[in-house]
Design a protein around this motif. Structure first.
Motif, PDB file in Angstrom:
ATOM      1  N   ALA A 355       0.839  -1.206   0.000  1.00  0.00           N
ATOM      2  CA  ALA A 355       0.000   0.000   0.000  1.00  0.00           C
ATOM      3  C   ALA A 355       0.868   1.248   0.000  1.00  0.00           C
ATOM      4  O   ALA A 355       1.997   1.224   0.513  1.00  0.00           O
ATOM      5  CB  ALA A 355      -0.913   0.015   1.220  1.00  0.00           C
ATOM      6  N   GLN A 356       0.343   2.328  -0.566  1.00  0.00           N
ATOM      7  CA  GLN A 356       1.006   3.621  -0.459  1.00  0.00           C
ATOM      8  C   GLN A 356       0.791   4.204   0.938  1.00  0.00           C
ATOM      9  O   GLN A 356       1.656   4.909   1.468  1.00  0.00           O
ATOM     10  CB  GLN A 356       0.446   4.583  -1.507  1.00  0.00           C
ATOM     11  CG  GLN A 356       0.794   4.231  -2.941  1.00  0.00           C
ATOM     12  CD  GLN A 356       2.289   4.291  -3.227  1.00  0.00           C
ATOM     13  OE1 GLN A 356       2.876   3.325  -3.703  1.00  0.00           O
ATOM     14  NE2 GLN A 356       2.906   5.425  -2.929  1.00  0.00           N
ATOM     15  N   SER A 357      -0.362   3.927   1.501  1.00  0.00           N
ATOM     16  CA  SER A 357      -0.681   4.371   2.848  1.00  0.00           C
ATOM     17  C   SER A 357      -1.745   3.425   3.398  1.00  0.00           C
ATOM     18  O   SER A 357      -2.441   2.761   2.627  1.00  0.00           O
ATOM     19  CB  SER A 357      -1.208   5.819   2.828  1.00  0.00           C
ATOM     20  OG  SER A 357      -2.438   5.886   2.115  1.00  0.00           O
ATOM     21  N   GLY A 393       0.243   1.356 -10.773  1.00  0.00           N
ATOM     22  CA  GLY A 393      -0.978   0.585 -10.647  1.00  0.00           C
ATOM     23  C   GLY A 393      -1.978   1.168  -9.663  1.00  0.00           C
ATOM     24  O   GLY A 393      -1.816   2.277  -9.145  1.00  0.00           O
ATOM     25  N   PHE A 394      -3.050   0.368  -9.393  1.00  0.00           N
ATOM     26  CA  PHE A 394      -4.103   0.865  -8.508  1.00  0.00           C
ATOM     27  C   PHE A 394      -3.604   1.078  -7.093  1.00  0.00           C
ATOM     28  O   PHE A 394      -4.061   1.974  -6.378  1.00  0.00           O
ATOM     29  CB  PHE A 394      -5.305  -0.084  -8.533  1.00  0.00           C
ATOM     30  CG  PHE A 394      -5.097  -1.366  -7.766  1.00  0.00           C
ATOM     31  CD1 PHE A 394      -5.501  -1.474  -6.446  1.00  0.00           C
ATOM     32  CD2 PHE A 394      -4.495  -2.465  -8.377  1.00  0.00           C
ATOM     33  CE1 PHE A 394      -5.320  -2.648  -5.748  1.00  0.00           C
ATOM     34  CE2 PHE A 394      -4.319  -3.635  -7.680  1.00  0.00           C
ATOM     35  CZ  PHE A 394      -4.720  -3.743  -6.362  1.00  0.00           C
ATOM     36  N   LEU A 395      -2.616   0.251  -6.655  1.00  0.00           N
ATOM     37  CA  LEU A 395      -2.044   0.467  -5.335  1.00  0.00           C
ATOM     38  C   LEU A 395      -1.249   1.762  -5.306  1.00  0.00           C
ATOM     39  O   LEU A 395      -1.328   2.532  -4.339  1.00  0.00           O
ATOM     40  CB  LEU A 395      -1.153  -0.719  -4.943  1.00  0.00           C
ATOM     41  CG  LEU A 395      -1.870  -2.057  -4.695  1.00  0.00           C
ATOM     42  CD1 LEU A 395      -0.861  -3.175  -4.495  1.00  0.00           C
ATOM     43  CD2 LEU A 395      -2.785  -1.957  -3.481  1.00  0.00           C
ATOM     44  N   GLY A 396      -0.500   2.002  -6.360  1.00  0.00           N
ATOM     45  CA  GLY A 396       0.286   3.230  -6.447  1.00  0.00           C
ATOM     46  C   GLY A 396      -0.576   4.470  -6.500  1.00  0.00           C
ATOM     47  O   GLY A 396      -0.174   5.548  -6.035  1.00  0.00           O
ATOM     48  N   ARG A 397      -1.773   4.318  -7.058  1.00  0.00           N
ATOM     49  CA  ARG A 397      -2.688   5.453  -7.117  1.00  0.00           C
ATOM     50  C   ARG A 397      -3.526   5.568  -5.842  1.00  0.00           C
ATOM     51  O   ARG A 397      -4.469   6.356  -5.776  1.00  0.00           O
ATOM     52  CB  ARG A 397      -3.624   5.286  -8.321  1.00  0.00           C
ATOM     53  CG  ARG A 397      -2.913   5.367  -9.672  1.00  0.00           C
ATOM     54  CD  ARG A 397      -3.918   5.462 -10.812  1.00  0.00           C
ATOM     55  NE  ARG A 397      -4.787   4.300 -10.897  1.00  0.00           N
ATOM     56  CZ  ARG A 397      -4.507   3.190 -11.595  1.00  0.00           C
ATOM     57  NH1 ARG A 397      -3.352   3.114 -12.281  1.00  0.00           N
ATOM     58  NH2 ARG A 397      -5.354   2.186 -11.639  1.00  0.00           N
ATOM     59  N   ALA A 402      -3.494  -4.159  -0.286  1.00  0.00           N
ATOM     60  CA  ALA A 402      -3.384  -5.610  -0.486  1.00  0.00           C
ATOM     61  C   ALA A 402      -2.421  -6.198   0.538  1.00  0.00           C
ATOM     62  O   ALA A 402      -1.654  -5.466   1.194  1.00  0.00           O
ATOM     63  CB  ALA A 402      -2.909  -5.917  -1.905  1.00  0.00           C
ATOM     64  N   ALA A 403      -2.480  -7.500   0.683  1.00  0.00           N
ATOM     65  CA  ALA A 403      -1.561  -8.201   1.580  1.00  0.00           C
ATOM     66  C   ALA A 403      -1.280  -9.586   1.032  1.00  0.00           C
ATOM     67  O   ALA A 403      -2.141 -10.204   0.389  1.00  0.00           O
ATOM     68  CB  ALA A 403      -2.131  -8.307   2.991  1.00  0.00           C
TER      69      ALA A 403
END
Length: 419
Positions: A355-357, A393-397, A402-403
């Motif tokens: 995650a980014q946060s 990607g969607f995590l970066g945005r 996710a884990a």
């Protein structure tokens, strides 16, 4: 054949030398009483368990919470492991009688009742099986016991301490046995024997003695000397060594069972996230049928995968209303119950949060401790990592979290389930 278990746990354990009762002392990743309960929780023949507690008991609540969590999350069709608590008495026999009274509407007169000490954490599964087999058709019952092996000395009745304890004679040990638990008797016979003793203001030190005072001769069933009772702090060291030895023997040469799991959830409205069973403040929540704990969901998938039991969606479908808003710790408890039924336990777990946060570092230790508690393993056997996708990607945005989890399972040593 089924039986009921009664566990007296109202004693103060004055010789143990601790502020808290000995049954709540930590032992090999659990408490003493959890180890004592474990073989019966793993046995489908156990119809129910009653624990008799001191009125001021302050340790049972957290044990009961873990047991209740596991019971609530038991998959449909699996046997429930009901554990009830009653207030015990000032004597062991009074505690046992209080527990028996709570079974009056459930137990038949000739049902079997097993009484096991809360401070005996090292009962072997084959000793339990030997007791049940030996007494299955017996009219009265009996107890696990071991022949006296040491030379026995008698001191004068006046001796009250180390300074004035002297040998008055050597006792012939040929016919002497050391009583252990469980002790196993017919429900009505045990109730009547205890009632007769209490009416006469007599308080037996074990259940067999109450029957002996009625002129009965309970059967002695040979048991292992390793079925020790925790009396002093030094006994904990010996018990830990026994449990560790069994685990090592059971897992040596056993095939490794490794499982991996992955889970992802999109962010949605909210002001916190559940990660590893820990509530973490955040500017967003997640879109999920349950509480959306990606760490515990990934962990469940890894556990199920290692055991060859499918995936989390098969057992806790997001279309099932029972799991709407559910605490994901219930899923972990249910999965662990499945593992125990198959003689498996967790050796270690490694989790990566993507995650980014939010930032995981401030919460890493709390997550590690909670996951270790849920899995019943040492915190040193749990690892938590976190990484970003470098803005990709969607995590970066920052659209979700996710884990990934990887676990190692080992075959259980002390209480493999009955085949």
């Amino acid at each position: 054949m089924h039986y009921w278990l009664v566990m007296p746990a109202a004693g103060s354990g004055s010789r143990f030398g601790s502020a808290s009762p000995k049954q709540y002392a930590p032992l090999a990743g659990r408490t003493v009483i959890e180890w004592a309960l474990a073989p019966f929780l793993a046995d489908s023949r156990c119809a129910g368990i009653v624990v008799a507690l001191a009125p001021e008991d302050g340790g049972w609540a957290r044990i009961a919470a873990r047991l209740q969590l596991a019971e609530q999350a038991t998959p449909a069709g699996a046997p429930a492991r009901r554990v009830a608590a009653v207030v015990g008495g000032t004597q062991r026999s009074l505690s046992v009688r209080a527990a028996l009274a709570s079974l009056a509407s459930a137990a038949a007169a000739d049902d079997w009742v097993l009484v096991h000490d809360a401070a005996r954490p090292c009962l072997e599964s084959y000793d339990l099986e030997r007791l049940l087999t030996a007494l299955a058709s017996h009219s009265l019952g009996g107890l696990l016991a071991t022949p006296a092996a040491d030379t026995l000395k008698r001191a004068p009745a006046a001796a009250t301490g180390e300074a004035d304890a002297r040998v008055s004679e050597t006792v012939d040990r040929t016919t002497l046995w050391r009583a252990l638990t469980p002790q196993m008797f017919r429900y009505a016979r045990l109730c009547l024997a205890l009632d007769a003793a209490h009416t006469a203001q007599r308080f037996p030190t074990d259940e067999a003695q109450a029957l002996e005072w009625q002129g009965e001769q309970p059967l002695l069933v040979p048991g292992a000397a390793s079925n020790l009772k925790i009396t002093t702090a030094e006994d904990l060291v010996l018990a830990a060594a026994i449990l560790r030895s069994r685990h090592t023997s059971a897992t040596r040469g056993a095939p490794m069972r490794i499982g991996s799991g992955f889970d992802v959830h999109a962010f949605g409205p909210g002001d916190f996230l559940m990660l590893g069973g820990v509530r973490i403040p955040h500017s967003r929540g997640v879109l999920a049928h349950s509480d959306g704990d990606v760490v515990l969901h990934a962990l469940c998938d890894a556990l199920l995968g290692a055991a060859g039991l499918g995936d989390i969606g098969q057992h806790f479908a997001d279309t099932d209303p029972r799991w709407r808003g559910a605490d994901s710790r219930r899923f972990v408890a249910a999965v662990l119950a499945m593992l125990r039924e198959r003689g498996l336990e967790v050796a270690n777990a490694d989790v990566t949060v993507l995650a980014q946060s939010p930032k995981i570092a401030p919460h890493r230790e709390a997550m590690r401790q909670e996951i270790a508690r849920l899995l019943g393993i040492a915190a040193a056997c749990v690892n938590i990592k976190a990484t970003t996708t470098e803005g990709l990607g969607f995590l970066g945005r920052a659209e979700g979290i996710a884990a990934q989890a990887v676990v190692l399972l080992a075959e259980s040593a002390p209480w493999a389930p009955r085949s």
